[in-house]
Structure formats: structure tokens, C-alpha cells
Scaffold this active site. Structure first.
Site, PDB file in Angstrom:
ATOM      1  N   LYS A 192     -48.426  27.364 -93.874  1.00 58.54           N
ATOM      2  CA  LYS A 192     -48.715  28.276 -92.760  1.00 58.54           C
ATOM      3  C   LYS A 192     -49.931  27.784 -91.989  1.00 58.54           C
ATOM      4  O   LYS A 192     -51.063  27.891 -92.438  1.00 58.54           O
ATOM      5  CB  LYS A 192     -48.991  29.696 -93.261  1.00 58.54           C
ATOM      6  CG  LYS A 192     -49.040  30.665 -92.088  1.00 58.54           C
ATOM      7  CD  LYS A 192     -49.917  31.876 -92.337  1.00 58.54           C
ATOM      8  CE  LYS A 192     -51.305  31.778 -91.784  1.00 58.54           C
ATOM      9  NZ  LYS A 192     -51.448  31.579 -90.337  1.00 58.54           N
TER      10      LYS A 192
ATOM     11  N   GLU B 171     -64.990  34.263 -95.990  1.00 58.37           N
ATOM     12  CA  GLU B 171     -64.608  35.675 -95.977  1.00 58.37           C
ATOM     13  C   GLU B 171     -63.116  35.841 -96.342  1.00 58.37           C
ATOM     14  O   GLU B 171     -62.770  36.617 -97.229  1.00 58.37           O
ATOM     15  CB  GLU B 171     -64.873  36.196 -94.563  1.00 58.37           C
ATOM     16  CG  GLU B 171     -64.839  37.685 -94.423  1.00 58.37           C
ATOM     17  CD  GLU B 171     -64.846  38.066 -92.940  1.00 58.37           C
ATOM     18  OE1 GLU B 171     -65.201  37.235 -92.084  1.00 58.37           O
ATOM     19  OE2 GLU B 171     -64.442  39.210 -92.669  1.00 58.37           O
TER      20      GLU B 171
ATOM     21  N   GLU C  37     -60.931  26.091-100.047  1.00 54.94           N
ATOM     22  CA  GLU C  37     -61.872  25.198 -99.338  1.00 54.94           C
ATOM     23  C   GLU C  37     -62.460  26.028 -98.216  1.00 54.94           C
ATOM     24  O   GLU C  37     -61.772  26.316 -97.236  1.00 54.94           O
ATOM     25  CB  GLU C  37     -61.133  23.993 -98.750  1.00 54.94           C
ATOM     26  CG  GLU C  37     -60.433  23.112 -99.754  1.00 54.94           C
ATOM     27  CD  GLU C  37     -61.380  22.280-100.588  1.00 54.94           C
ATOM     28  OE1 GLU C  37     -62.592  22.262-100.293  1.00 54.94           O
ATOM     29  OE2 GLU C  37     -60.914  21.674-101.558  1.00 54.94           O
TER      30      GLU C  37
ATOM     31  N   CYS D  51     -66.186  22.070 -91.245  1.00 51.46           N
ATOM     32  CA  CYS D  51     -66.735  22.806 -92.382  1.00 51.46           C
ATOM     33  C   CYS D  51     -67.888  22.057 -93.052  1.00 51.46           C
ATOM     34  O   CYS D  51     -68.834  22.653 -93.523  1.00 51.46           O
ATOM     35  CB  CYS D  51     -65.638  23.076 -93.386  1.00 51.46           C
ATOM     36  SG  CYS D  51     -64.692  21.608 -93.777  1.00 51.46           S
TER      37      CYS D  51
ATOM     38  N   GLU E 276     -72.847  30.033 -91.067  1.00 54.59           N
ATOM     39  CA  GLU E 276     -71.972  29.000 -90.506  1.00 54.59           C
ATOM     40  C   GLU E 276     -71.626  29.411 -89.083  1.00 54.59           C
ATOM     41  O   GLU E 276     -71.134  30.508 -88.859  1.00 54.59           O
ATOM     42  CB  GLU E 276     -70.700  28.895 -91.343  1.00 54.59           C
ATOM     43  CG  GLU E 276     -69.785  27.823 -90.801  1.00 54.59           C
ATOM     44  CD  GLU E 276     -68.500  27.693 -91.602  1.00 54.59           C
ATOM     45  OE1 GLU E 276     -67.812  28.709 -91.778  1.00 54.59           O
ATOM     46  OE2 GLU E 276     -68.195  26.575 -92.040  1.00 54.59           O
TER      47      GLU E 276
HETATM   48  P1  NAD Z   1     -59.797  31.768 -91.263  1.00 54.71           P
HETATM   49  O1  NAD Z   1     -60.308  32.008 -92.619  1.00 54.71           O
HETATM   50  O2  NAD Z   1     -59.944  32.826 -90.255  1.00 54.71           O
HETATM   51  O3  NAD Z   1     -58.244  31.428 -91.316  1.00 54.71           O
HETATM   52  C1  NAD Z   1     -57.735  30.386 -92.117  1.00 54.71           C
HETATM   53  C2  NAD Z   1     -56.262  30.633 -92.370  1.00 54.71           C
HETATM   54  O4  NAD Z   1     -56.115  31.808 -93.158  1.00 54.71           O
HETATM   55  C3  NAD Z   1     -55.439  30.867 -91.102  1.00 54.71           C
HETATM   56  O5  NAD Z   1     -54.185  30.247 -91.253  1.00 54.71           O
HETATM   57  C4  NAD Z   1     -55.292  32.375 -91.086  1.00 54.71           C
HETATM   58  O6  NAD Z   1     -54.154  32.799 -90.382  1.00 54.71           O
HETATM   59  C5  NAD Z   1     -55.168  32.680 -92.571  1.00 54.71           C
HETATM   60  N1  NAD Z   1     -55.502  34.049 -92.969  1.00 54.71           N
HETATM   61  C6  NAD Z   1     -56.300  34.933 -92.336  1.00 54.71           C
HETATM   62  N2  NAD Z   1     -56.349  36.097 -93.011  1.00 54.71           N
HETATM   63  C7  NAD Z   1     -55.567  35.942 -94.102  1.00 54.71           C
HETATM   64  C8  NAD Z   1     -55.233  36.786 -95.210  1.00 54.71           C
HETATM   65  N3  NAD Z   1     -55.709  38.027 -95.318  1.00 54.71           N
HETATM   66  N4  NAD Z   1     -54.419  36.310 -96.161  1.00 54.71           N
HETATM   67  C9  NAD Z   1     -53.947  35.055 -96.082  1.00 54.71           C
HETATM   68  N5  NAD Z   1     -54.215  34.218 -95.072  1.00 54.71           N
HETATM   69  C10 NAD Z   1     -55.030  34.643 -94.086  1.00 54.71           C
HETATM   70  O7  NAD Z   1     -60.482  30.407 -90.809  1.00 54.71           O
HETATM   71  P2  NAD Z   1     -60.406  29.696 -89.386  1.00 54.71           P
HETATM   72  O8  NAD Z   1     -61.189  30.543 -88.431  1.00 54.71           O
HETATM   73  O9  NAD Z   1     -59.004  29.341 -89.048  1.00 54.71           O
HETATM   74  O10 NAD Z   1     -61.179  28.326 -89.665  1.00 54.71           O
HETATM   75  C11 NAD Z   1     -62.554  28.215 -89.680  1.00 54.71           C
HETATM   76  C12 NAD Z   1     -63.103  28.319 -91.091  1.00 54.71           C
HETATM   77  O11 NAD Z   1     -62.463  27.379 -91.922  1.00 54.71           O
HETATM   78  C13 NAD Z   1     -64.575  28.002 -91.184  1.00 54.71           C
HETATM   79  O12 NAD Z   1     -65.237  28.942 -91.992  1.00 54.71           O
HETATM   80  C14 NAD Z   1     -64.614  26.646 -91.864  1.00 54.71           C
HETATM   81  O13 NAD Z   1     -65.765  26.349 -92.567  1.00 54.71           O
HETATM   82  C15 NAD Z   1     -63.427  26.713 -92.732  1.00 54.71           C
HETATM   83  N6  NAD Z   1     -62.981  25.358 -93.058  1.00 54.71           N
HETATM   84  C16 NAD Z   1     -63.219  24.873 -94.324  1.00 54.71           C
HETATM   85  C17 NAD Z   1     -62.862  23.585 -94.643  1.00 54.71           C
HETATM   86  C18 NAD Z   1     -63.099  23.010 -96.020  1.00 54.71           C
HETATM   87  O14 NAD Z   1     -62.483  22.017 -96.359  1.00 54.71           O
HETATM   88  N7  NAD Z   1     -63.960  23.566 -96.821  1.00 54.71           N
HETATM   89  C19 NAD Z   1     -62.247  22.777 -93.699  1.00 54.71           C
HETATM   90  C20 NAD Z   1     -62.031  23.299 -92.438  1.00 54.71           C
HETATM   91  C21 NAD Z   1     -62.394  24.597 -92.134  1.00 54.71           C
END
Ligand code: NAD
Length: 495
Positions: A177, A233, A252, A286, A383
């Protein structure tokens, strides 16, 4: 206009309620594709497809060499379509075309690594356990089952590959997804995978809302594992919801990594490195080096050079090959980042360069450097995920480590020094999953990547990353077939 459909059980189909959402170019605001928006029912359907494919053994019981061959077909398809994928990635995510081109190349390279690893037997014979000489002990790495793969918007294609690669190499079947903000290249990947010999139902790709279909994957008892990349979160929410059937999870999550410049560093190189660490992909990384810790002895010279370098960065059209800094992903992120700039000023930090938007309608934000920052400020603790760098002065190595570790996160980090032993000592003391010495961002397909503390659970890449998609099974084979010769507990009872 291009329309993408859900990919379930080897077929492309509309969502059950026929709804779609738009793919929007963040720079131009143009809607350039429509994507079927999966419902919870569609997500259940995709899980059924993956479950059936897994239970049939159509993938997990395929000879390793065959799994590897099919995965290599995906590599070829990515390479054949590299130009188009890079263009779509830049249009969808606001990535500069230079970075998007690199992303496609790296995606193919990572998939190739996992394809090779699919052919590697990770089972082991364990020596020296149980009753030596009379028993054999085998450690088998079996696929965990059906994996739900949930990814964010910052590196859409790379993230898709980083999740699909280890899961498929381990023998899992999957439902991927992508983030709703950037679903296009994952949908292109579905089309490419469909052209390979991948058996139907092994890879399912559905787009839509996290709280609906992401949540369905996390709660569905037929999903054995969730591989998630995204915010801390949402990671925490997933951890709670995955408890239902005690799913295995890899998270991650976010970061606020410290990039430490020592007084013996090559100043020009570390200035370049600091800019790369902080502003790569508009700071939407990230692992980005968003807290820059500079030794007081070189501080003034370093800051002058940093200012000169950052102020010359070109902010503009991501399709222009000379652009260094494109738009942020959407209006919400734009407002959030601008609010952090405001908060930085309110807390007493000083804008060294940047701080404004050259064009709000195009979601552009100047690369912004704050000085006079202390580690208690919001811009040093939270962040931001935008082109904002917080610079903190330190007096000795001990203080640098203390500041670096004073964070709820622990994902990346850097040390710049001419003295490897000194840098290595600092790297060892940093409570973080990756440290680059005189470099930054570079991923190694063979090296595990992941977070300490609230940056995550588990690792991606390398054998560790593949093991996250396996269950370890111990098989003990006793070679004594005669009851009279069995020792049972006698071997451990002291005389
Ligand atoms: P996000 O957490 O808002 O969303 C990530 C994914 O989770 C999306 O596909 C979203 O649709 C899905 N999602 C949202 N709510 C959900 C739920 N309740 N249950 C299941 N899935 C759900 O993150 P984002 O805004 O897309 O990306 C930015 C964040 O990602 C930043 O905090 C960044 O640090 C993190 N990130 C981490 C890494 C890593 O490798 N550690 C890499 C890239 C990004």
C-alpha cells in the site's frame, strides 16, 4: 489522462465503489493521473488473494533459483522503463529529476540484490547443541506468510522495492500500500510485475487511505506481518492495532539525526556534506542530518561557508536538471514547515539564510539554516520533514555525543573528521542505527538500516532485513533410534 487500477490476484480492477483519487504534481498543481481508491472490502480481497497464494505454496515452495529469476525480471523491467519511472516520480513527489533518476537506478540495484538473495539458503546447521554426537540441529528460515507493506510518500519507488524485495526473497506473499500522496510509481510497478512470470496473487498492490486500507491490513488476522515505513505517530498506532493476532512488525519511523563536524574535519568537504545531509529531497528524508553540530574552533569559518553554499542553491522546477530544491509534497506539509520557521524565530534562533517561500503556489521553500539553536528548541527536537537545518555549536567530543543522543529518535547520523579513530569512537557512542563518517545518506543493500529508540523496530536491507520476513524454526533430529540407548535427562544430572 492515465488511470491506474487496483492490482489484486494478478488482475487490474476498479475499486468496489468505483471511487478514484487524483495524482497531483506538487509543483504545477496539475492533476496528471487518476488512481482507483481501494475500500476496506478491496483490502480484504487483496489479503484473501495473498493468503491463498501463500497457502498454495506457489511462491514459497518454488525453487529459490526460480524465485530469483522472476525477481530479476522485475529488475529488467525497472531498467527498461527507467526514464518514464523517473519522470513520473518527479511529477508525483516533487523530487528533482536528478534525484528521481538516481532513485530509479537505486531501486533496480536494490531489487537485484534481493533477487540474488532469494537464491541464497539462509538455513543453518547448528553445532554443539542438545546431545552432541547424537543429534542434528537445523535452523530453518521459513517465510512469515502474508506481509502487508505500508510505505510513505518521500521515496515512493525506492520504498516499494525496499519492502517488496526482502519479503519476496524470503518467500512471502504481499499486499503493498503506497502513500496516497504518491501512488503512481507503485502502480507502474504493478504493471511491470504483471509482465513478469510472477504467479498470480503473490504481489497485490492497492492504493488508498491509510486509516481505511492500511488499518485493514494491520487488523486483518490473515496478515502475518506488517512492514511499515512512515511517521513515529502512525507507527505507534500500528503497533497497538497489530496486537490483535500478535502480528510481527517492522517499523521504520521518524528521525532527527545529528551530523557532527569535528575541529579536524576538511571544512569544504564537510560543508558540502552538511548541505547534502540536510537538504537532499527538500529535507524530506527520515535519516536526514537535520541537526548540524559544529565544533566551536571551526564554527565561524564553517558557518560563513555554509551560508554561501546554501544561499546559492537553486529552488525551482524539479524538472529542470539544474534545480537543487523542488517543492514540498503538499499544502499541509508546506504550512507545517513554514510554521516551524516561525517557531524557530520565536524561540530565539536566527535565520542564517533562507526562511521564505519564493512561490507559495508552487509549494517552494528556500533551504533554511538556523543558527543560535540549542537542543531544547522545537526545531532541534521535532522532525520537520522540510528544508530546515538547525545548527548547534559544541566544545568537545563528549558534548557532541551528549547533544546527539539527546533525542527521542535514533535513525541516522554523521561524523566529519580526518581522524578515523576519533570519528569511530563518536560513531560507537551515538545511539542510532546508521552513522556515516565523512559521508551521508548512502545506503548499502547489504547493510542493515533502521532505528534505535522511537525511530523504529527491526531492520531493512541485508540479511537482517530478509530475516524480518522469516520465522526461525529449530528442527532437532535425534539419531538414536533405540529406546535403551536414550539418555534423556541423564546427560545434565551432575554426578
Ligand atoms: P505517515 O505515517 O503519515 O504514513 C505512512 C503510511 O502509513 C502511508 O501509506 C499512510 O497511508 C499509512 N497510514 C496512515 N495511517 C495509518 C493507519 N492508521 N494504519 C495503517 N497505515 C496507515 O507518514 P508519511 O507522512 O507518508 O511519511 C513521512 C514520515 O515517514 C516521516 O515521519 C518520516 O520520518 C517517515 N519515514 C521513515 C523512514 C525510515 O526508513 N525510517 C523513511 C522514510 C520516511
Amino acid at each position: 489522462m492515465e488511470k491506474y487500477l487496483l492490482y489484486i490476484n494478478g488482475e487490474f480492477k476498479e475499486s468496489s465503489d468505483k471511487t478514484t483519487f487524483d495524482a497531483v504534481n506538487p509543483y504545477s498543481g496539475e492533476v496528471f493521473a487518476q488512481i482507483s481508491k481501494a475500500t476496506a472490502e478491496d483490502a480484504k480481497d487483496a489479503v484473501r488473494s495473498a493468503r491463498k497464494a501463500f497457502d498454495s505454496g506457489i511462491w514459497s515452495e518454488l525453487p529459490r533459483s526460480e524465485r530469483s529469476r522472476i525477481m530479476k525480471q522485475i529488475v529488467d523491467k525497472i531498467n527498461e522503463n527507467a526514464k518514464q519511472l523517473a519522470k513520473l516520480e518527479a511529477m508525483d513527489s516533487g523530487s528533482t529529476i536528478r534525484k528521481a533518476g538516481e532513485d530509479v537506478y537505486l531501486s533496480a540495484r536494490s531489487m537485484n540484490y534481493f533477487a540474488k538473495m532469494a537464491d541464497v539458503d539462509l538455513d543453518e546447521n547448528i553445532e554443539g547443541l542438545s546431545r552432541p554426537g547424537v543429534s542434528k540441529n537445523i535452523l530453518r528460515r521459513e517465510p512469515v506468510g502474508v506481509a502487508g507493506l505500508i510505505i510513505p510518500w518521500n521515496f515512493p519507488l525506492k520504498m516499494a522495492v525496499w519492502k517488496l524485495g526482502p519479503a519476496l526473497a524470503a518467500g512471502c506473499t504481499v499486499i503493498l500500500k503506497p502513500a496516497q500522496e504518491t501512488s503512481v510509481t507503485a502502480n507502474e510497478l504493478a504493471r511491470l510485475i504483471d509482465m513478469t512470470d510472477m504467479p498470480k496473487g503473490v504481489v497485490n498492490i492497492i492504493s488508498g487511505s491509510g486509516s481505511i486500507i492500511g488499518n485493514e491490513l494491520v487488523n486483518n488476522a490473515d496478515v502475518d506481518k506488517i512492514g511499515f515505513t512512515g511517521s513515529t505517530e502512525v507507527g505507534k498506532t500500528i503497533m497497538i492495532n497489530a496486537a490483535g493476532n500478535l502480528k510481527k512488525i517492522t517499523l521504520e519511523c521518524g528521525g532527527k539525526s545529528a551530523n557532527i563536524v569535528l575541529d579536524d574535519a576538511d571544512i569544504d568537504m564537510s560543508v558540502d556534506g552538511a548541505v547534502y545531509a540536510a537538504f537532499y529531497h527538500q529535507g524530506q528524508c527520515c535519516e536526514g542530518g537535520t541537526r548540524l553540530l559544529v565544533h566551536e574552533k571551526i564554527y565561524d569559518e564553517f558557518i560563513a561557508k555554509l551560508k554561501s553554499k546554501v544561499s546559492k542553491m537553486k529552488t525551482g522546477d524539479p524538472m529542470d536538471k539544474t534545480s537543487d530544491n523542488g517543492p514540498v509534497i503538499n499544502r499541509k506539509q508546506f504550512d507545517l514547515v513554514m510554521n516551524y520557521i516561525k517557531a524557530g524565530k520565536e524561540e530565539g534562533a536566527e535565520v542564517l539564510t533562507g526562511g521564505k517561500s519564493p512561490d507559495e503556489s508552487r509549494l517552494l521553500i528556500e533551504p533554511t539554516v538556523f543558527v543560535n539553536v540549542n537542543n531544547k528548541m522545537k526545531i532541534a527536537r521535532e522532525e520537520i520533514f522540510g528544508p530546515i537545518l538547525a545548527v548547534i555549536k559544541f566544545k568537545d567530543d563528549e558534548e557532541a555525543v551528549r547533544i546527539a543522543n539527546d533525542s527521542i529518535y535514533g535513525l541516522g547520523g554523521g561524523v566529519w573528521s580526518r581522524d578515523d579513530a576519533r570519528a569511530l569512537k563518536i560513531a560507537s557512542a551515538m545511539r542510532t542505527g546508521t552513522v556515516w563518517i565523512n559521508d551521508y545518506h548512502l545506503m548499502n543493500d547489504r547493510a542493515p538500516f533502521g532505528g534505535y529508540k522511537q525511530s523504529g523496530i527491526g531492520r531493512e536491507f541485508g540479511i537482517d532485513g530478509i530475516k524480518e520476513y522469516t520465522e526461525a524454526k529449530h528442527i532437532h533430529i535425534d539419531e538414536i533410534k533405540d529406546l535403551n540407548k536414550k539418555t534423556w535427562y541423564k546427560t545434565v544430572v551432575p554426578d
